[in-house]
Write an enzyme that holds these catalytic residues in place. Structure first.
Site, PDB file in Angstrom:
ATOM      1  N   ASP A 168       0.873  -1.172   0.000  1.00 28.59           N
ATOM      2  CA  ASP A 168       0.000   0.000   0.000  1.00 28.59           C
ATOM      3  C   ASP A 168       0.915   1.229   0.000  1.00 28.59           C
ATOM      4  O   ASP A 168       2.140   1.111  -0.187  1.00 28.59           O
ATOM      5  CB  ASP A 168      -1.007  -0.029   1.174  1.00 28.59           C
ATOM      6  CG  ASP A 168      -0.358   0.253   2.520  1.00 28.59           C
ATOM      7  OD1 ASP A 168       0.893   0.342   2.596  1.00 28.59           O
ATOM      8  OD2 ASP A 168      -1.099   0.386   3.510  1.00 28.59           O
ATOM      9  N   HIS A 169       0.337   2.400   0.239  1.00 28.98           N
ATOM     10  CA  HIS A 169       1.139   3.632   0.230  1.00 28.98           C
ATOM     11  C   HIS A 169       2.201   3.627   1.329  1.00 28.98           C
ATOM     12  O   HIS A 169       3.292   4.152   1.142  1.00 28.98           O
ATOM     13  CB  HIS A 169       0.217   4.851   0.372  1.00 28.98           C
ATOM     14  CG  HIS A 169      -0.694   4.767   1.557  1.00 28.98           C
ATOM     15  ND1 HIS A 169      -1.721   3.846   1.629  1.00 28.98           N
ATOM     16  CD2 HIS A 169      -0.726   5.457   2.729  1.00 28.98           C
ATOM     17  CE1 HIS A 169      -2.352   3.991   2.786  1.00 28.98           C
ATOM     18  NE2 HIS A 169      -1.761   4.954   3.470  1.00 28.98           N
TER      19      HIS A 169
ATOM     20  N   CYS B  20       3.596  -2.735   3.909  1.00 31.07           N
ATOM     21  CA  CYS B  20       2.664  -1.653   4.250  1.00 31.07           C
ATOM     22  C   CYS B  20       3.348  -0.837   5.338  1.00 31.07           C
ATOM     23  O   CYS B  20       4.574  -0.944   5.496  1.00 31.07           O
ATOM     24  CB  CYS B  20       1.283  -2.181   4.651  1.00 31.07           C
ATOM     25  SG  CYS B  20       1.193  -3.098   6.204  1.00 31.07           S
ATOM     26  N   GLY B  21       2.624  -0.037   6.078  1.00 27.56           N
ATOM     27  CA  GLY B  21       3.274   0.791   7.097  1.00 27.56           C
ATOM     28  C   GLY B  21       3.978  -0.057   8.146  1.00 27.56           C
ATOM     29  O   GLY B  21       5.131   0.179   8.504  1.00 27.56           O
ATOM     30  N   THR B  22       3.267  -1.066   8.640  1.00 31.01           N
ATOM     31  CA  THR B  22       3.825  -1.938   9.688  1.00 31.01           C
ATOM     32  C   THR B  22       4.156  -3.337   9.198  1.00 31.01           C
ATOM     33  O   THR B  22       4.854  -4.074   9.895  1.00 31.01           O
ATOM     34  CB  THR B  22       2.800  -2.104  10.823  1.00 31.01           C
ATOM     35  OG1 THR B  22       1.608  -2.677  10.251  1.00 31.01           O
ATOM     36  CG2 THR B  22       2.467  -0.769  11.478  1.00 31.01           C
TER      37      THR B  22
ATOM     38  N   GLY C 202      -1.018  -5.345   8.843  1.00 37.69           N
ATOM     39  CA  GLY C 202      -2.335  -5.424   8.196  1.00 37.69           C
ATOM     40  C   GLY C 202      -2.279  -6.240   6.917  1.00 37.69           C
ATOM     41  O   GLY C 202      -3.150  -7.090   6.655  1.00 37.69           O
TER      42      GLY C 202
ATOM     43  N   HIS D  87      11.183 -23.147   9.772  1.00 40.65           N
ATOM     44  CA  HIS D  87      10.185 -23.829  10.608  1.00 40.65           C
ATOM     45  C   HIS D  87       8.770 -23.768  10.036  1.00 40.65           C
ATOM     46  O   HIS D  87       8.019 -24.725  10.160  1.00 40.65           O
ATOM     47  CB  HIS D  87      10.146 -23.214  12.019  1.00 40.65           C
ATOM     48  CG  HIS D  87      11.390 -23.454  12.803  1.00 40.65           C
ATOM     49  ND1 HIS D  87      11.432 -23.370  14.182  1.00 40.65           N
ATOM     50  CD2 HIS D  87      12.660 -23.768  12.416  1.00 40.65           C
ATOM     51  CE1 HIS D  87      12.659 -23.627  14.600  1.00 40.65           C
ATOM     52  NE2 HIS D  87      13.426 -23.860  13.552  1.00 40.65           N
ATOM     53  N   ASN D  88       8.391 -22.609   9.478  1.00 43.05           N
ATOM     54  CA  ASN D  88       6.997 -22.418   9.029  1.00 43.05           C
ATOM     55  C   ASN D  88       6.836 -22.540   7.517  1.00 43.05           C
ATOM     56  O   ASN D  88       5.722 -22.450   7.015  1.00 43.05           O
ATOM     57  CB  ASN D  88       6.468 -21.029   9.444  1.00 43.05           C
ATOM     58  CG  ASN D  88       6.827 -20.627  10.852  1.00 43.05           C
ATOM     59  OD1 ASN D  88       7.403 -19.561  11.070  1.00 43.05           O
ATOM     60  ND2 ASN D  88       6.524 -21.477  11.818  1.00 43.05           N
TER      61      ASN D  88
ATOM     62  N   ARG E 140       7.405   1.670   7.710  1.00 42.75           N
ATOM     63  CA  ARG E 140       7.571   2.672   8.771  1.00 42.75           C
ATOM     64  C   ARG E 140       8.264   2.074   9.995  1.00 42.75           C
ATOM     65  O   ARG E 140       8.340   2.714  11.046  1.00 42.75           O
ATOM     66  CB  ARG E 140       6.195   3.220   9.180  1.00 42.75           C
ATOM     67  CG  ARG E 140       5.478   3.944   8.046  1.00 42.75           C
ATOM     68  CD  ARG E 140       4.054   4.317   8.413  1.00 42.75           C
ATOM     69  NE  ARG E 140       3.373   4.879   7.259  1.00 42.75           N
ATOM     70  CZ  ARG E 140       2.050   4.885   7.096  1.00 42.75           C
ATOM     71  NH1 ARG E 140       1.266   4.350   8.027  1.00 42.75           N
ATOM     72  NH2 ARG E 140       1.512   5.408   6.014  1.00 42.75           N
TER      73      ARG E 140
ATOM     74  N   ARG F 263       8.652 -32.726  12.222  1.00 37.38           N
ATOM     75  CA  ARG F 263       7.802 -31.978  13.160  1.00 37.38           C
ATOM     76  C   ARG F 263       7.276 -30.688  12.537  1.00 37.38           C
ATOM     77  O   ARG F 263       6.149 -30.263  12.803  1.00 37.38           O
ATOM     78  CB  ARG F 263       8.537 -31.712  14.472  1.00 37.38           C
ATOM     79  CG  ARG F 263       9.681 -30.724  14.380  1.00 37.38           C
ATOM     80  CD  ARG F 263      10.471 -30.705  15.692  1.00 37.38           C
ATOM     81  NE  ARG F 263      11.419 -29.611  15.777  1.00 37.38           N
ATOM     82  CZ  ARG F 263      12.595 -29.596  15.138  1.00 37.38           C
ATOM     83  NH1 ARG F 263      12.947 -30.583  14.339  1.00 37.38           N
ATOM     84  NH2 ARG F 263      13.420 -28.565  15.278  1.00 37.38           N
ATOM     85  N   HIS F 264       8.092 -30.074  11.676  1.00 29.32           N
ATOM     86  CA  HIS F 264       7.652 -28.829  11.031  1.00 29.32           C
ATOM     87  C   HIS F 264       6.559 -29.116  10.004  1.00 29.32           C
ATOM     88  O   HIS F 264       5.580 -28.377   9.890  1.00 29.32           O
ATOM     89  CB  HIS F 264       8.836 -28.124  10.367  1.00 29.32           C
ATOM     90  CG  HIS F 264       9.910 -27.749  11.339  1.00 29.32           C
ATOM     91  ND1 HIS F 264       9.643 -27.101  12.526  1.00 29.32           N
ATOM     92  CD2 HIS F 264      11.252 -27.944  11.315  1.00 29.32           C
ATOM     93  CE1 HIS F 264      10.781 -26.908  13.180  1.00 29.32           C
ATOM     94  NE2 HIS F 264      11.759 -27.418  12.477  1.00 29.32           N
TER      95      HIS F 264
ATOM     96  N   ARG G 145       3.290 -29.718  11.776  1.00 30.27           N
ATOM     97  CA  ARG G 145       2.672 -28.480  12.293  1.00 30.27           C
ATOM     98  C   ARG G 145       2.073 -27.643  11.162  1.00 30.27           C
ATOM     99  O   ARG G 145       1.012 -27.016  11.347  1.00 30.27           O
ATOM    100  CB  ARG G 145       3.719 -27.681  13.081  1.00 30.27           C
ATOM    101  CG  ARG G 145       4.069 -28.379  14.382  1.00 30.27           C
ATOM    102  CD  ARG G 145       5.349 -27.891  15.007  1.00 30.27           C
ATOM    103  NE  ARG G 145       5.728 -28.750  16.121  1.00 30.27           N
ATOM    104  CZ  ARG G 145       6.946 -28.786  16.668  1.00 30.27           C
ATOM    105  NH1 ARG G 145       7.907 -28.016  16.210  1.00 30.27           N
ATOM    106  NH2 ARG G 145       7.199 -29.603  17.663  1.00 30.27           N
TER     107      ARG G 145
HETATM  108  C1  RB5 Z   1      -1.840   2.849   6.392  1.00 33.96           C
HETATM  109  O1  RB5 Z   1      -1.877   4.102   7.001  1.00 33.96           O
HETATM  110  C2  RB5 Z   1      -1.449   1.798   7.411  1.00 33.96           C
HETATM  111  O2  RB5 Z   1      -2.508   1.555   8.267  1.00 33.96           O
HETATM  112  C3  RB5 Z   1      -1.037   0.519   6.712  1.00 33.96           C
HETATM  113  O3  RB5 Z   1       0.024   0.780   5.861  1.00 33.96           O
HETATM  114  C4  RB5 Z   1      -0.558  -0.609   7.595  1.00 33.96           C
HETATM  115  O4  RB5 Z   1       0.394  -0.186   8.516  1.00 33.96           O
HETATM  116  C5  RB5 Z   1      -1.607  -1.431   8.219  1.00 33.96           C
HETATM  117  O5  RB5 Z   1      -1.341  -2.420   8.918  1.00 33.96           O
END
Ligand code: RB5
Length: 148
Positions: A7-8, A64-66, A69, A97-98, A108, A132-133, A136
């Site tokens: 995303d942005h 994405c930002g984090t 999501g 493992h996964n 960010r 085992r992996h 699971r």
């Molecule tokens: C967008 O602002 C932000 O919510 C998205 O990039 C992300 O971090 C969501 O998990």
């Protein structure tokens, strides 16, 4: 073929990842977004998730930002194991493992240098194939609840 999506919030980092992939001879397909305008991360998570789940692409990288999501959304698709990684140890462990098939990064959260090292670790680490992996992962895939 590596499927890419952002995303942005992850757009700039995705551009750095594209530079890394090109420099290192990886083929990729960018499922968007294509501008830094605000957009909805589940759209790209699902495009990339479907491409990986169908076998069109071997692995995916989502930003994405984090990273959170977009990973949550990708993990709704059957067969997708998306892992948010903020360090190389977890990137290595989630492959071994996964058998994670999608890497999620936060534009960010992690700097470009670390993000590219995580990417390299994710792309070059093989699944350990340990009994085992495998057991699971089968339990994860079992939508009926199974033994777990
Ligand atoms: C967008 O602002 C932000 O919510 C998205 O990039 C992300 O971090 C969501 O998990």
């Amino acid at each position: 073929m590596i499927a890419l999506g952002s995303d942005h919030g992850g757009f700039e980092l995705k551009k750095e990842i594209i530079r890394y992939l090109e420099k290192n001879g990886y083929e990729y397909k960018d499922f968007g977004c294509y501008t830094e305008d605000a957009t909805d991360y589940p759209v790209y998570a699902k495009l990339v998730g479907r491409a990986v789940a169908s076998g069109e692409c071997e692995k995916g990288i989502l930003t994405c930002g984090t990273g959170i999501g977009i990973a949550i959304a990708a993990n709704r698709i059957s067969g997708i194991r998306a892992a948010v990684c903020t360090d190389c140890f977890t990137a290595q462990a989630t492959r071994e493992h996964n058998d994670a098939n999608v890497l999620a990064l936060g534009g960010r959260v992690v700097g470009v240098g670390l993000a590219l090292k995580i990417t390299e670790t994710f792309l070059t680490t093989e699944f350990s194939e340990g009994e085992r992996h495998i057991r699971r992962i089968r339990q994860i895939e079992d939508r009926q609840g199974g033994e777990a």
